[in-house]
Write an enzyme that holds these catalytic residues in place. Sequence first.
Site, mmCIF file in Angstrom:
data_model
loop_
_atom_site.group_PDB
_atom_site.id
_atom_site.type_symbol
_atom_site.label_atom_id
_atom_site.label_comp_id
_atom_site.label_asym_id
_atom_site.label_seq_id
_atom_site.Cartn_x
_atom_site.Cartn_y
_atom_site.Cartn_z
ATOM 1 N N LYS A 294 45.538 15.838 21.242
ATOM 2 C CA LYS A 294 44.718 15.416 22.564
ATOM 3 C C LYS A 294 44.430 16.845 23.209
ATOM 4 O O LYS A 294 43.093 16.825 23.562
ATOM 5 C CB LYS A 294 45.511 14.427 23.159
ATOM 6 C CG LYS A 294 45.527 13.253 22.722
ATOM 7 C CD LYS A 294 46.737 12.167 23.340
ATOM 8 C CE LYS A 294 46.713 11.055 22.467
ATOM 9 N NZ LYS A 294 48.011 10.277 22.651
ATOM 10 N N GLN B 93 52.723 10.481 26.981
ATOM 11 C CA GLN B 93 52.838 9.876 25.570
ATOM 12 C C GLN B 93 54.076 8.950 25.668
ATOM 13 O O GLN B 93 55.039 8.950 25.919
ATOM 14 C CB GLN B 93 53.208 11.182 24.698
ATOM 15 C CG GLN B 93 53.271 11.058 23.222
ATOM 16 C CD GLN B 93 51.856 10.503 22.676
ATOM 17 O OE1 GLN B 93 50.712 11.042 22.933
ATOM 18 N NE2 GLN B 93 51.575 9.293 21.944
ATOM 19 N N ASP C 217 44.747 6.348 30.181
ATOM 20 C CA ASP C 217 45.088 5.504 29.012
ATOM 21 C C ASP C 217 44.857 3.885 29.430
ATOM 22 O O ASP C 217 45.232 3.185 28.457
ATOM 23 C CB ASP C 217 46.652 5.463 28.943
ATOM 24 C CG ASP C 217 47.110 5.865 27.475
ATOM 25 O OD1 ASP C 217 46.080 5.912 26.422
ATOM 26 O OD2 ASP C 217 48.184 6.211 27.042
#
Length: 294
Positions: free
Chosen positions: A54, A98, A121
Amino acid sequence: MTAKIIDGKAFAAGLGDRIAETVTAFTEETGRTPGLAVVLVGTDPASEIYVRSKGRMARKLGMESFEHVLPETASQEELLALIAALNADDTVDGILVQLPLPRHLDSLAVVEAIDPAKDVDGLHPVNAGYLATGLPGLVSCTPLGCLMLLKSTLGDLSGLDAIVVGRSILVGKPMAQLLLAENCSVTVAHSRTRDLDYKVRQADIVVAAVGSAEMIRGDWIKPGATVIDVGTSRVIRDGEKRLVGDVEFAHASERARAITPVPGGVGPMTIMSLMHNTLLAAFRRSGRVAPQLW
Ligand code: NAP
């Protein structure tokens, strides 16, 4: 019928080019570069790879990447303090923690601590609520990528019958909301669903997000349907390790109009949707209207 293979890798590459151009224009206009902060707790090898990729993609597209690694033993308070600092940091447009987190940490409380305007997200309950009520927010990356592939393949989705197999907060539920917003008639299936094969056979669009190797048989696919396979399972076939989806690809592609492969379908879209969301967050946070990039 032989299905068109929906090439997620190629679509993601094209979107990446448009994002990079827009990042350059944004930076010239505002004097600052969109920034993505990724937080990793612990040393899970798969999570380390995701976080690195990422960061690498953000830099490749011209964005700032801030990577924060906390030890496995980090406390909830330490993690929340880092999120509070990132919320307050004006150079950070997107924050991604994460998942999964080590078991002693409360993931929901961590996600809820992220400023919804930086929740790239799309997992914060405020963003889930915006999606459900049709307000502009940030949408979970994988379903957003699936929608991009569906629209690029089918154009208008209005009136189509869709089934989403899986009802997770990450994929199934937001996917169903996105399809509803596109005026599909949506069935959501899960582990307690009865007669799944019958329901799949009715669908013009099948989105499979379970994580069970080839559980959706090829002969369940309605001729001419479009299939988006989110699931990934590692299996051994003919003595070789392989990654397969939730859909029995070989048979389904004889019936479908279009289908995503695994790998090379949904996977590359997830990371590019994250880049898209970070840029979108940067535009909104600077009071600007983001251009439509897909
Ligand atoms: P998850 O949280 O484990 O959810 C799985 C869903 O499948 C649940 O809603 C479950 O139902 C449902 N399910 C389980 N068995 C079923 C059955 N026999 N029939 C119908 N539904 C069934 O997984 P997730 O996070 O949504 O991810 C799903 C898959 O997508 C995984 O393979 C994951 O690795 C993959 N994925 C890929 C990407 C990518 O970028 N390619 C991104 C995200 C996820 P219940 O709710 O009743 O338990």
